[in-house]
Design an enzyme around this catalytic site. Structure first.
Site, PDB file in Angstrom:
ATOM      1  CB  THR A  98       0.673  -1.747  -2.947  1.00 51.55           C
ATOM      2  OG1 THR A  98       0.343  -1.281  -4.247  1.00 51.55           O
ATOM      3  CG2 THR A  98      -0.575  -2.245  -2.247  1.00 51.55           C
ATOM      4  CG  HIS A 154      -1.507   8.043   7.048  1.00 50.47           C
ATOM      5  ND1 HIS A 154      -0.633   7.504   7.952  1.00 50.47           N
ATOM      6  CD2 HIS A 154      -0.786   8.284   5.925  1.00 50.47           C
ATOM      7  CE1 HIS A 154       0.575   7.410   7.403  1.00 50.47           C
ATOM      8  NE2 HIS A 154       0.514   7.876   6.162  1.00 50.47           N
ATOM      9  CG  HIS A 155      -5.835   9.796   3.937  1.00 52.13           C
ATOM     10  ND1 HIS A 155      -6.577   8.739   3.478  1.00 52.13           N
ATOM     11  CD2 HIS A 155      -4.557   9.561   3.557  1.00 52.13           C
ATOM     12  CE1 HIS A 155      -5.785   7.911   2.818  1.00 52.13           C
ATOM     13  NE2 HIS A 155      -4.547   8.384   2.852  1.00 52.13           N
ATOM     14  CE  LYS A 158      -1.608   4.078   5.786  1.00 55.96           C
ATOM     15  NZ  LYS A 158      -1.379   3.519   4.446  1.00 55.96           N
TER      16      LYS A 158
HETATM   17  P1  NAD Z   1      -6.718   4.361  -3.918  1.00 56.71           P
HETATM   18  O1  NAD Z   1      -7.746   3.436  -3.359  1.00 56.71           O
HETATM   19  O2  NAD Z   1      -7.104   5.776  -4.172  1.00 56.71           O
HETATM   20  O3  NAD Z   1      -6.124   3.770  -5.288  1.00 56.71           O
HETATM   21  C1  NAD Z   1      -5.897   2.415  -5.552  1.00 56.71           C
HETATM   22  C2  NAD Z   1      -6.329   2.175  -6.996  1.00 56.71           C
HETATM   23  O4  NAD Z   1      -5.943   0.840  -7.373  1.00 56.71           O
HETATM   24  C3  NAD Z   1      -7.844   2.281  -7.167  1.00 56.71           C
HETATM   25  O5  NAD Z   1      -8.138   3.166  -8.240  1.00 56.71           O
HETATM   26  C4  NAD Z   1      -8.267   0.850  -7.482  1.00 56.71           C
HETATM   27  O6  NAD Z   1      -9.391   0.777  -8.326  1.00 56.71           O
HETATM   28  C5  NAD Z   1      -6.999   0.350  -8.179  1.00 56.71           C
HETATM   29  N1  NAD Z   1      -6.940  -1.118  -8.287  1.00 56.71           N
HETATM   30  C6  NAD Z   1      -7.377  -2.052  -7.412  1.00 56.71           C
HETATM   31  N2  NAD Z   1      -7.172  -3.292  -7.907  1.00 56.71           N
HETATM   32  C7  NAD Z   1      -6.586  -3.139  -9.119  1.00 56.71           C
HETATM   33  C8  NAD Z   1      -6.124  -4.034 -10.120  1.00 56.71           C
HETATM   34  N3  NAD Z   1      -6.229  -5.371  -9.968  1.00 56.71           N
HETATM   35  N4  NAD Z   1      -5.562  -3.532 -11.254  1.00 56.71           N
HETATM   36  C9  NAD Z   1      -5.443  -2.193 -11.426  1.00 56.71           C
HETATM   37  N5  NAD Z   1      -5.885  -1.288 -10.504  1.00 56.71           N
HETATM   38  C10 NAD Z   1      -6.432  -1.749  -9.372  1.00 56.71           C
HETATM   39  O7  NAD Z   1      -5.485   4.277  -2.905  1.00 56.71           O
HETATM   40  P2  NAD Z   1      -4.215   5.249  -2.793  1.00 56.71           P
HETATM   41  O8  NAD Z   1      -4.458   6.231  -1.700  1.00 56.71           O
HETATM   42  O9  NAD Z   1      -3.839   5.736  -4.139  1.00 56.71           O
HETATM   43  O10 NAD Z   1      -3.124   4.228  -2.216  1.00 56.71           O
HETATM   44  C11 NAD Z   1      -2.792   3.046  -2.914  1.00 56.71           C
HETATM   45  C12 NAD Z   1      -1.719   2.294  -2.148  1.00 56.71           C
HETATM   46  O11 NAD Z   1      -0.504   3.071  -2.125  1.00 56.71           O
HETATM   47  C13 NAD Z   1      -2.049   2.027  -0.659  1.00 56.71           C
HETATM   48  O12 NAD Z   1      -1.549   0.749  -0.313  1.00 56.71           O
HETATM   49  C14 NAD Z   1      -1.301   3.119   0.078  1.00 56.71           C
HETATM   50  O13 NAD Z   1      -0.987   2.789   1.407  1.00 56.71           O
HETATM   51  C15 NAD Z   1      -0.053   3.186  -0.775  1.00 56.71           C
HETATM   52  N6  NAD Z   1       0.720   4.427  -0.663  1.00 56.71           N
HETATM   53  C16 NAD Z   1       2.071   4.290  -0.627  1.00 56.71           C
HETATM   54  C17 NAD Z   1       2.883   5.408  -0.595  1.00 56.71           C
HETATM   55  C18 NAD Z   1       4.379   5.212  -0.649  1.00 56.71           C
HETATM   56  O14 NAD Z   1       5.120   6.207  -0.663  1.00 56.71           O
HETATM   57  N7  NAD Z   1       4.844   3.955  -0.699  1.00 56.71           N
HETATM   58  C19 NAD Z   1       2.318   6.689  -0.578  1.00 56.71           C
HETATM   59  C20 NAD Z   1       0.922   6.804  -0.630  1.00 56.71           C
HETATM   60  C21 NAD Z   1       0.128   5.662  -0.678  1.00 56.71           C
END
Ligand code: NAD
Length: 265
Positions: A98, A154-155, A158
């Site tokens: 995250t 990014h998309h 974000k």
């Molecule tokens: P997304 O919104 O599609 O998914 C996040 C999910 O977390 C959602 O399904 C949401 O309902 C869930 N969620 C929220 N609160 C929760 C909780 N308390 N308990 C359980 N689930 C919960 O977002 P995404 O595109 O999948 O990205 C998620 C995060 O990952 C972002 O911060 C993004 O920047 C990061 N990311 C990091 C990398 C990396 O390589 N480090 C790569 C891609 C995305």
């Protein structure tokens, strides 16, 4: 390794489910979503577009951490506090993807890392981690005649900017130059900004469409420009790196580790 995935119905969560189910040495033991999620009760594997795994989306964070050897978190900064606390309470390793964490959230992660293994990376791709190593090296070799600018795209979905990866690249450049990033970073330019200050590290953010993630580090001097660029074309890349990190956690002492540690860079 028994792996749990929080945020398992998210864009990354579904990729992580698929990657865990298809990687040797991993056993997916469950996944959670927040209590209001419309996906509660859905089949985990079916959401990820693969055959039914007999596991359903739950919301009991503590139960998931209690059963897993390692939990992978790609959710939201607010949720990460609870996940870091649950990891510390259950003694479960945490792989954290995250981004956009504030001070309180980062402190919760560091608190957890005092008692369990935590891998935290703004970007789990091998290529981006190499880009970070190269950025640090080049910033150390080139003086302030070379202006450093970091551009990311990014998309449209974000929610944080600049991306965690762009900030990590800025940190790598600042480390290479031996300066404090806070003191030199130029995150927004608008209106009459005056001339560029030598030594600044600038950031520019683009958002649109379905771009998975693109980062460039530009070293611009009089008469020449060097650009290092990475383009991700599939999110599966991040899931692969995160699951690799989860397997790496086995037997590691408590502490806060990076993807560079996992890759041995
Ligand atoms: P997304 O919104 O599609 O998914 C996040 C999910 O977390 C959602 O399904 C949401 O309902 C869930 N969620 C929220 N609160 C929760 C909780 N308390 N308990 C359980 N689930 C919960 O977002 P995404 O595109 O999948 O990205 C998620 C995060 O990952 C972002 O911060 C993004 O920047 C990061 N990311 C990091 C990398 C990396 O390589 N480090 C790569 C891609 C995305």
């Amino acid at each position: 390794m028994k792996i749990g995935i929080v945020g398992c119905a998210g864009r990354m969560g579904r990729m992580l489910v698929a990657e865990t189910l298809t990687t040797d040495g991993c056993a997916l033991i469950g996944g959670t979503e927040h209590a209001e999620s419309p996906f509660l009760g859905a089949d985990l594997a079916a959401l990820a577009g693969i055959d039914n795994a007999g596991l359903h989306v739950g919301s009991d964070t503590n139960a998931l951490f209690a059963e897993a050897d390692v939990v992978i978190d790609f959710t939201l900064p607010q949720a990460t506090i609870d996940h870091a606390d649950a990891a510390a309470k259950s003694g479960t390793a945490l792989v954290l993807g995250t981004t956009g964490l504030g001070v309180a959230e980062q402190m919760a992660v560091e608190r957890a890392a005092e008692s369990v293994t935590v891998v935290q990376a703004a970007n789990y791709s091998v290529g981006v981690n190499l880009l970070m190593a190269l950025t640090k090296q080049m910033a150390g070799l080139l003086d302030n005649d070379y202006d450093i600018e970091i551009v990311e795209m990014h998309h449209r979905h974000k929610v944080d900017a600049p991306s965690g990866t762009a900030l990590a690249l800025g940190q790598a450049a600042a480390d290479g130059r031996g300066v404090d990033l806070q003191g030199v970073s130029e995150r927004v330019r608008d209106g009459h900004t005056g001339e560029r200050t030598p030594g600044d590290i600038g950031f520019a953010t683009l958002r649109g469409g379905d771009v998975v993630g693109e980062h460039s580090v530009i070293f611009a001097a009089d008469g020449e420009r060097i650009e290092l660029t990475h383009k991700a074309s599939s999110r599966a890349l991040f899931a692969r790196g995160a699951v690799r990190s989860a397997l790496w956690c086995e037997g590691k002492p408590a502490g806060l580790y990076s993807m560079a540690d996992v890759l041995g860079l």
